[in-house]
Scaffold this motif. Structure first.
Motif, PDB file in Angstrom:
ATOM      1  N   UNK A  70     -17.265  14.129  12.820  1.00 35.76           N
ATOM      2  CA  UNK A  70     -16.753  12.819  13.225  1.00 35.76           C
ATOM      3  C   UNK A  70     -15.234  12.873  13.313  1.00 35.76           C
ATOM      4  N   UNK A  71     -14.703  13.578  14.309  1.00 29.67           N
ATOM      5  CA  UNK A  71     -13.249  13.769  14.359  1.00 29.67           C
ATOM      6  C   UNK A  71     -12.494  12.491  14.726  1.00 29.67           C
ATOM      7  N   UNK A  72     -11.417  12.262  13.989  1.00 28.85           N
ATOM      8  CA  UNK A  72     -10.485  11.199  14.351  1.00 28.85           C
ATOM      9  C   UNK A  72      -9.080  11.763  14.238  1.00 28.85           C
ATOM     10  N   UNK A  73      -8.193  11.242  15.032  1.00 30.74           N
ATOM     11  CA  UNK A  73      -6.802  11.693  14.998  1.00 30.74           C
ATOM     12  C   UNK A  73      -6.187  11.401  13.633  1.00 30.74           C
ATOM     13  N   UNK A  74      -6.534  10.252  13.066  1.00 27.24           N
ATOM     14  CA  UNK A  74      -5.984   9.859  11.762  1.00 27.24           C
ATOM     15  C   UNK A  74      -6.377  10.857  10.669  1.00 27.24           C
ATOM     16  N   UNK A  75      -7.654  11.225  10.636  1.00 29.42           N
ATOM     17  CA  UNK A  75      -8.115  12.176   9.629  1.00 29.42           C
ATOM     18  C   UNK A  75      -7.474  13.541   9.841  1.00 29.42           C
ATOM     19  N   UNK A  76      -7.391  13.969  11.082  1.00 25.86           N
ATOM     20  CA  UNK A  76      -6.758  15.261  11.371  1.00 25.86           C
ATOM     21  C   UNK A  76      -5.319  15.271  10.877  1.00 25.86           C
ATOM     22  N   UNK A  77      -4.577  14.216  11.181  1.00 26.85           N
ATOM     23  CA  UNK A  77      -3.177  14.143  10.738  1.00 26.85           C
ATOM     24  C   UNK A  77      -3.075  14.137   9.217  1.00 26.85           C
ATOM     25  N   UNK A  78      -3.939  13.323   8.570  1.00 28.98           N
ATOM     26  CA  UNK A  78      -3.883  13.214   7.112  1.00 28.98           C
ATOM     27  C   UNK A  78      -4.143  14.563   6.446  1.00 28.98           C
ATOM     28  N   UNK A  79      -5.183  15.272   6.916  1.00 34.42           N
ATOM     29  CA  UNK A  79      -5.517  16.545   6.276  1.00 34.42           C
ATOM     30  C   UNK A  79      -4.447  17.603   6.550  1.00 34.42           C
ATOM     31  N   UNK A  80      -3.894  17.608   7.742  1.00 30.82           N
ATOM     32  CA  UNK A  80      -2.833  18.572   8.043  1.00 30.82           C
ATOM     33  C   UNK A  80      -1.578  18.268   7.221  1.00 30.82           C
ATOM     34  N   UNK A  81      -1.296  16.963   7.026  1.00 28.70           N
ATOM     35  CA  UNK A  81      -0.154  16.581   6.181  1.00 28.70           C
ATOM     36  C   UNK A  81      -0.364  16.969   4.720  1.00 28.70           C
ATOM     37  N   UNK A  82      -1.634  17.031   4.292  1.00 30.28           N
ATOM     38  CA  UNK A  82      -1.944  17.422   2.914  1.00 30.28           C
ATOM     39  C   UNK A  82      -2.002  18.937   2.742  1.00 30.28           C
ATOM     40  N   UNK A  83      -1.808  19.673   3.822  1.00 26.97           N
ATOM     41  CA  UNK A  83      -1.731  21.117   3.699  1.00 26.97           C
ATOM     42  C   UNK A  83      -2.871  21.894   4.313  1.00 26.97           C
ATOM     43  N   UNK A  84      -3.838  21.218   4.941  1.00 26.93           N
ATOM     44  CA  UNK A  84      -4.889  21.960   5.644  1.00 26.93           C
ATOM     45  C   UNK A  84      -4.230  22.749   6.774  1.00 26.93           C
ATOM     46  N   UNK A  85      -4.709  23.961   6.995  1.00 29.73           N
ATOM     47  CA  UNK A  85      -4.099  24.831   8.005  1.00 29.73           C
ATOM     48  C   UNK A  85      -4.728  24.654   9.377  1.00 29.73           C
ATOM     49  N   UNK A  86      -6.022  24.311   9.399  1.00 26.86           N
ATOM     50  CA  UNK A  86      -6.740  24.180  10.671  1.00 26.86           C
ATOM     51  C   UNK A  86      -7.779  23.084  10.553  1.00 26.86           C
ATOM     52  N   UNK A  87      -8.354  22.715  11.685  1.00 25.12           N
ATOM     53  CA  UNK A  87      -9.317  21.631  11.776  1.00 25.12           C
ATOM     54  C   UNK A  87     -10.383  22.070  12.771  1.00 25.12           C
TER      55      UNK A  87
END
Length: 123
Positions: free
Chosen positions: A82-99
């Motif tokens: 269930x991809x959303x731009x908000x979730x992608x941004x949040x996880x990348x800001x928390x240090x996730x390297x990829x999505x």
């Protein structure tokens, strides 16, 4: 090769990822319970964690936050159906390297895992 944990609320999805990555020589542990995955990361070296966003008790974002405190050196690749731009941004800001977006594309998974492992080796 890397020690990898996969956390997904659907066991079959985790097992499929395990099969793909073990063919590349990685050691992969699959978890469906958040606390078991976090405990494993506390007590074992984990190079990469593949975290589903939708889990049983916590969200993948919450697990990512906790993983950062127990194993800050672990690279993280987020996974969602269930991809959303908000979730992608949040996880990348928390240090996730990829999505990664489900359904999983084998080649994309292998490429992103290789890229994250390379980033982790260089840091």
């Amino acid at each position: 090769m890397a020690n990898i944990i996969v956390l997904d609320d659907v066991l079959d999805a985790g097992v499929m990822i395990k099969r793909i990555l073990e063919r590349k020589g990685h050691s992969v542990q699959v978890f469906t319970e958040e606390h078991e995955a976090l405990e494993h990361a506390r007590t074992n070296p984990v190079h990469l964690a593949i975290l589903d966003i939708k889990l049983k008790k916590m969200s993948g974002v919450d697990v990512l936050k906790e993983l950062r405190s127990v194993s800050p050196q672990t690279g993280v690749l987020m996974l969602t159906g269930y991809p959303t731009l908000e979730t992608a941004r949040e996880t990348l800001n928390l240090g996730a390297k990829e999505y990664l977006v489900k359904p999983i594309d084998k080649n994309e998974l292998e490429e992103k895992v290789a890229a994250v492992c390379e980033q982790m080796e260089q840091s």
